[in-house]
Design an enzyme around this catalytic site. Sequence first.
Site, PDB file in Angstrom:
ATOM      1  N   TYR A  22      -1.568   1.930 -13.269  1.00 32.99           N
ATOM      2  CA  TYR A  22      -1.954   0.641 -12.669  1.00 32.99           C
ATOM      3  C   TYR A  22      -2.340  -0.424 -13.702  1.00 32.99           C
ATOM      4  CZ  TYR A  22      -2.128   3.558  -8.511  1.00 32.99           C
ATOM      5  OH  TYR A  22      -1.800   4.422  -7.493  1.00 32.99           O
ATOM      6  N   ASN A  73      -1.827  -3.947   0.662  1.00 30.31           N
ATOM      7  CA  ASN A  73      -1.561  -2.737  -0.106  1.00 30.31           C
ATOM      8  C   ASN A  73      -2.324  -1.626   0.611  1.00 30.31           C
ATOM      9  OD1 ASN A  73      -1.306  -0.603  -1.806  1.00 30.31           O
ATOM     10  ND2 ASN A  73      -1.822  -1.732  -3.678  1.00 30.31           N
ATOM     11  N   ASP A  86      -1.160  -0.624  13.843  1.00 36.19           N
ATOM     12  CA  ASP A  86      -1.310  -1.092  15.226  1.00 36.19           C
ATOM     13  C   ASP A  86      -2.031  -2.437  15.274  1.00 36.19           C
ATOM     14  OD1 ASP A  86       0.003   0.738  16.776  1.00 36.19           O
ATOM     15  OD2 ASP A  86      -1.773   1.938  17.237  1.00 36.19           O
ATOM     16  N   HIS A  99       2.871  -2.622  -3.409  1.00 42.79           N
ATOM     17  CA  HIS A  99       2.353  -1.468  -4.145  1.00 42.79           C
ATOM     18  C   HIS A  99       2.484  -1.789  -5.623  1.00 42.79           C
ATOM     19  CE1 HIS A  99       2.021   1.166  -0.645  1.00 42.79           C
ATOM     20  NE2 HIS A  99       3.152   0.619  -0.238  1.00 42.79           N
ATOM     21  N   MET A 100       1.412  -1.597  -6.361  1.00 43.29           N
ATOM     22  CA  MET A 100       1.438  -1.932  -7.789  1.00 43.29           C
ATOM     23  C   MET A 100       2.359  -1.013  -8.583  1.00 43.29           C
ATOM     24  SD  MET A 100      -2.572  -2.779  -8.494  1.00 43.29           S
ATOM     25  CE  MET A 100      -2.326  -3.277 -10.202  1.00 43.29           C
ATOM     26  N   SER A 101       2.380   0.255  -8.186  1.00 42.50           N
ATOM     27  CA  SER A 101       3.228   1.206  -8.918  1.00 42.50           C
ATOM     28  C   SER A 101       4.573   1.330  -8.217  1.00 42.50           C
ATOM     29  CB  SER A 101       2.536   2.576  -8.968  1.00 42.50           C
ATOM     30  OG  SER A 101       2.328   3.077  -7.653  1.00 42.50           O
TER      31      SER A 101
HETATM   32  O1  LIG Z   1      -3.639   3.994  -3.965  1.00 36.86           O
HETATM   33  C1  LIG Z   1      -2.428   3.900  -4.189  1.00 36.86           C
HETATM   34  C2  LIG Z   1      -1.904   2.687  -4.799  1.00 36.86           C
HETATM   35  C3  LIG Z   1      -0.493   2.309  -4.421  1.00 36.86           C
HETATM   36  O2  LIG Z   1      -0.483   1.715  -3.128  1.00 36.86           O
HETATM   37  C4  LIG Z   1       0.014   1.249  -5.408  1.00 36.86           C
HETATM   38  O3  LIG Z   1      -0.490   0.127  -5.351  1.00 36.86           O
HETATM   39  O4  LIG Z   1       0.872   1.542  -6.236  1.00 36.86           O
HETATM   40  C5  LIG Z   1       0.419   3.540  -4.392  1.00 36.86           C
HETATM   41  C6  LIG Z   1      -0.159   4.592  -3.447  1.00 36.86           C
HETATM   42  O5  LIG Z   1       0.721   5.713  -3.392  1.00 36.86           O
HETATM   43  C7  LIG Z   1      -1.510   5.043  -3.940  1.00 36.86           C
HETATM   44  O6  LIG Z   1      -2.097   5.939  -3.024  1.00 36.86           O
END
Ligand SMILES: O=C1C[C@@](O)(C(=O)O)C[C@@H](O)[C@@H]1O
Length: 159
Positions: A22, A73, A86, A99-101
């Site tokens: 991250y 996220n 929902d 998602h950051m990754s």
């Molecule tokens: O907590 C996270 C961060 C995440 O959402 C991301 O921002 O890459 C990816 C998810 O799999 C992980 O559980």
Amino acid sequence: MKIAIVNGPNMNLLGLRETGIYGTVTWKQIEDRLNKLAGEWQVDVLFFQSNHEGEIVDFIQQQLHALDGVVINPAGFSKTGYSILDALTAVGIPYVEVHMSNIFERGGWHAESIFFANAVGHVIGLKANVYELGLRGIMQHVKEQRTSISGKEWRTGAH
Ligand SMILES: O=C1C[C@@](O)(C(=O)O)C[C@@H](O)[C@@H]1O
């Protein structure tokens, strides 16, 4: 225009958690940058993070009629957070999932999300940049909706 930026569990640990994945940027630094951009882009941004699914649901419900869109996220709730999904779909709040990754490269449960299908778009794998790109994306989406019909009519199906 009012956009909420919502983070699921452990996103408050940015800067400490798995820095190889991250990066070392903290959430405070990301928030400062987003606040600066929000001023330039003339959009109201609201930030919310929780490690508790129900608190995210409560936040979305409280903001239900005030929000034009969401950047979310879902983090650790991506695969299981049905009550959050929902709440978002209750009145059809448009959202961009970020998602950051690169969750697809990571594979396994990281690569699965119940939020994928209903999102207006996704920004994945560009570390801290996903938030500003997501904000730009949802703003554009809301603007485009407004040029056709009123976004709120669209959401309630009144058109
Ligand atoms: O907590 C996270 C961060 C995440 O959402 C991301 O921002 O890459 C990816 C998810 O799999 C992980 O559980």
